[in-house]
Every structure is written in structure tokens, then in C-alpha cells.
Design an enzyme around this catalytic site. Sequence first.
Site, PDB file in Angstrom:
ATOM      1  N   ASP A 131     -34.485  37.046 -12.395  1.00 50.61           N
ATOM      2  CA  ASP A 131     -34.076  37.468 -11.057  1.00 50.61           C
ATOM      3  C   ASP A 131     -34.904  36.705 -10.037  1.00 50.61           C
ATOM      4  OD1 ASP A 131     -32.148  39.372 -11.839  1.00 50.61           O
ATOM      5  OD2 ASP A 131     -33.662  40.927 -12.066  1.00 50.61           O
ATOM      6  N   ASP A 134     -25.616  39.152 -10.659  1.00 52.51           N
ATOM      7  CA  ASP A 134     -25.464  40.470 -10.033  1.00 52.51           C
ATOM      8  C   ASP A 134     -24.558  40.390  -8.807  1.00 52.51           C
ATOM      9  OD1 ASP A 134     -27.334  41.470 -11.907  1.00 52.51           O
ATOM     10  OD2 ASP A 134     -28.994  40.899 -10.604  1.00 52.51           O
TER      11      ASP A 134
END
Length: 172
Positions: A117, A147
Amino acid sequence: MLRNRFFWIAAIAGLLLDRLTKLWVVKTMVLTIPPQETIVIPGILHWAYVINDGAAFGILSGSPILRWLSLLASVALMAWAWFGRRMLRWEQWGYGLVLSGALGNGIDRFVLGHVVDFIKVPFVYVPYPNPFPNFVWIQFPIFNLADVFINLGIICLLIGIYRTPDTPKNSN
């Protein structure tokens, strides 16, 4: 002609973008605790390399079930696009984007054991002293393009619910 071609375009393009950005992060940023931040747009968009072995907000952290759920969802979506009915255009974009996100994070989980991330949106600013002492401020989680694509896919599916169906072309 390929059935549900917008599904495949969205899935492949999203997966490529996700993989390329994660490769860029791993090759150019240093993983530190706490994460070092690169400010892109002050107060709105920062890069911060972190790893996550769970789902959103760390749910199911360390559980191997997430990798298998990603694989199951990906295989089911591909089978449906390949063997199922011709989807409406918004469905194709929506499910294709969801697939790109599921595959992108699923590949991370199988290969690395965690998800990379790096997108941080710190636009929730808490001035000091806090003008709302009874309000609990939360830090939005750091996320990645997979995401983003899953959420965009859901938005496309919601739009598709309220749109009129594609009109079939005259076969004459």
C-alpha cells in the site's frame, strides 16, 4: 469477437497499472516504521510505503483466507465474463475493475504474503486545539490502486443499476 470486451479491457488495464505502481513503490521507496511520507499535494495526497497482511483497516490480519478469497473471486468473475451472458456496459466496466483489484491484491498476497500500500490521503485535518472535542477523528487507511479499482468498480455497478440497458444494435 470477444464477449464482454470492456470487462477484459478494464481488468487488464487496471491490473497492469496496479502492478506497475507497486513495482515502482518497492523499487524506489524504503519501507520504514513509521512510514516515510513523500508529499505529492500537501494535505491531500502523500505517498507512504506500508505493507498490510490483512484487509481494509487490518481486518483478518495474518489470515491466509484472504489470498484464497481473492483467487476464488477472480476465477468466478473471469468464468462469468467468459461463459456467462453478455453483460451491460456498466457491468462490464464494474466487474472488470473489481477483478483487476482482486487480482492485484491477490498476487501480492500469494507472492509476498502481504499487500503493498502507498496512497495516503491526509485531507482530514485536526487543528490544535481540537474544535470538536467530542468528535473522534480517524486516519484514513493507506491504500493502493487495486483498492481504488475495486471501489470504482462498485460505483460503476451502482450506476449500472440506475441506467437504462444498452440498446441492441440492429442486425439487418
